[in-house]
Design an enzyme around this catalytic site. Structure first.
Site, short mmCIF file in Angstrom:
data_model
loop_
_atom_site.label_atom_id
_atom_site.label_comp_id
_atom_site.label_asym_id
_atom_site.label_seq_id
_atom_site.Cartn_x
_atom_site.Cartn_y
_atom_site.Cartn_z
N ARG A 119 -8.13 -4.33 -2.40
CA ARG A 119 -7.61 -3.29 -3.29
C ARG A 119 -8.61 -3.15 -4.43
O ARG A 119 -8.63 -3.98 -5.34
CB ARG A 119 -6.27 -3.71 -3.90
CG ARG A 119 -5.12 -3.65 -2.96
CD ARG A 119 -3.81 -3.96 -3.68
NE ARG A 119 -2.91 -4.60 -2.74
CZ ARG A 119 -2.31 -3.99 -1.73
NH1 ARG A 119 -2.50 -2.72 -1.51
NH2 ARG A 119 -1.51 -4.66 -0.92
N CYS A 163 0.84 -1.21 0.00
CA CYS A 163 0.00 0.00 0.00
C CYS A 163 0.87 1.26 0.00
O CYS A 163 0.54 2.25 -0.65
CB CYS A 163 -0.93 0.03 1.21
SG CYS A 163 -2.00 -1.40 1.32
C1 BEZ Z 1 0.58 -4.66 1.85
O1 BEZ Z 1 1.78 -4.90 1.84
O2 BEZ Z 1 0.14 -3.56 1.52
C2 BEZ Z 1 -0.36 -5.73 2.31
C3 BEZ Z 1 0.01 -7.03 2.14
C4 BEZ Z 1 -0.85 -8.03 2.58
C5 BEZ Z 1 -2.06 -7.71 3.14
C6 BEZ Z 1 -2.44 -6.39 3.27
C7 BEZ Z 1 -1.59 -5.39 2.85
#
Ligand code: BEZ
Length: 225
Positions: free
Chosen positions: A131, A55
């Site tokens: 997402r 993110c």
């Molecule tokens: C992330 O790195 O943004 C992420 C990875 C796994 C689950 C939720 C967020």
């Protein structure tokens, strides 16, 4: 489908629907959607959580292209099930460590009400948003909805391509080929929407004879854009 599932599905917006009216809390104060962005395009995108690695790279990438989006008269607005103070602290961190100030608002959907309304809750995981990306046009109509898994960051250049494609399609009444403007068959040319009458087919053949358009067949015609 169970009655409850069916009712929940019915509530989720789809492509072609008007963006549902709502008032949201953001890092830029309270915003009324879709009114705030009426008359321009906007991209609402959700992310699983603040202070997560993928993110963070996404926010950095969106901010890097924010001027390009604005040149296309397109606003950005993020969303996650976090509080305003968390978004603000994360923004501060991104600016300090990575040198980019996040300029667009982020919705603080602490109680998950917006996520529920838009169908963004991660099935099975319950408390985080997927997402997702909603592209909304100047009449507040949802033109595209995209979903990505947690482990895969999004490609912002594709969103820029999509907005450019929608704007060209709307302005010129054409359709946009795969990988435009670098399509393998017709390069940056655009597609004439399918003919739906005998008269339209004849018109197409005439335009081809006149050299105005080119066709593989009457149902696959293209022209310069
Ligand atoms: C992330 O790195 O943004 C992420 C990875 C796994 C689950 C939720 C967020």
């Amino acid at each position: 489908m169970r009655k409850k599932d069916c009712e929940e599905k019915k509530g989720m917006p789809l492509i072609g629907d008007k963006f549902p009216e709502m008032t949201v809390q953001t890092t830029h104060g309270e915003i009324k959607l879709p009114d705030k962005f009426k008359g321009q395009w906007y991209i609402l995108f959700s992310h699983p959580a603040d202070f997560t690695p993928v993110c963070t790279t996404e926010f950095y990438a969106f901010q890097k292209r924010y001027d390009q989006f604005r040149e296309l008269d397109t606003e950005l607005i993020g969303l996650s099930i976090d509080q305003v103070f968390s978004h603000l602290k994360w923004e501060e961190w991104i600016e300090e460590k990575m040198g980019e100030k996040i300029e667009f608002p982020i919705i603080a959907d602490g109680r998950g009400k917006v996520a529920e309304k838009l169908g963004l809750i991660h099935g099975g995981e319950g408390t985080t948003t997927v997402r997702a990306v909603f592209m909304v046009d100047p009449e507040s109509t949802i033109r595209a909805i995209l979903y990505y898994p947690a482990e895969l960051g999004r490609n912002m250049d594709e969103f820029i391509r999509m907005i450019k494609g929608f704007q060209k399609s709307d302005k010129e009444g054409v359709a946009i080929p795969a990988n435009w403007p670098e399509n393998e068959l017709i390069e940056d040319r655009v597609i004439i929407p399918p003919a739906n009458s005998v008269e339209a087919i004849d018109d197409r053949k005439k335009r081809e004879e006149d050299g105005e358009i080119e066709c593989y067949d009457w149902w696959l015609c293209h022209r310069e854009s």
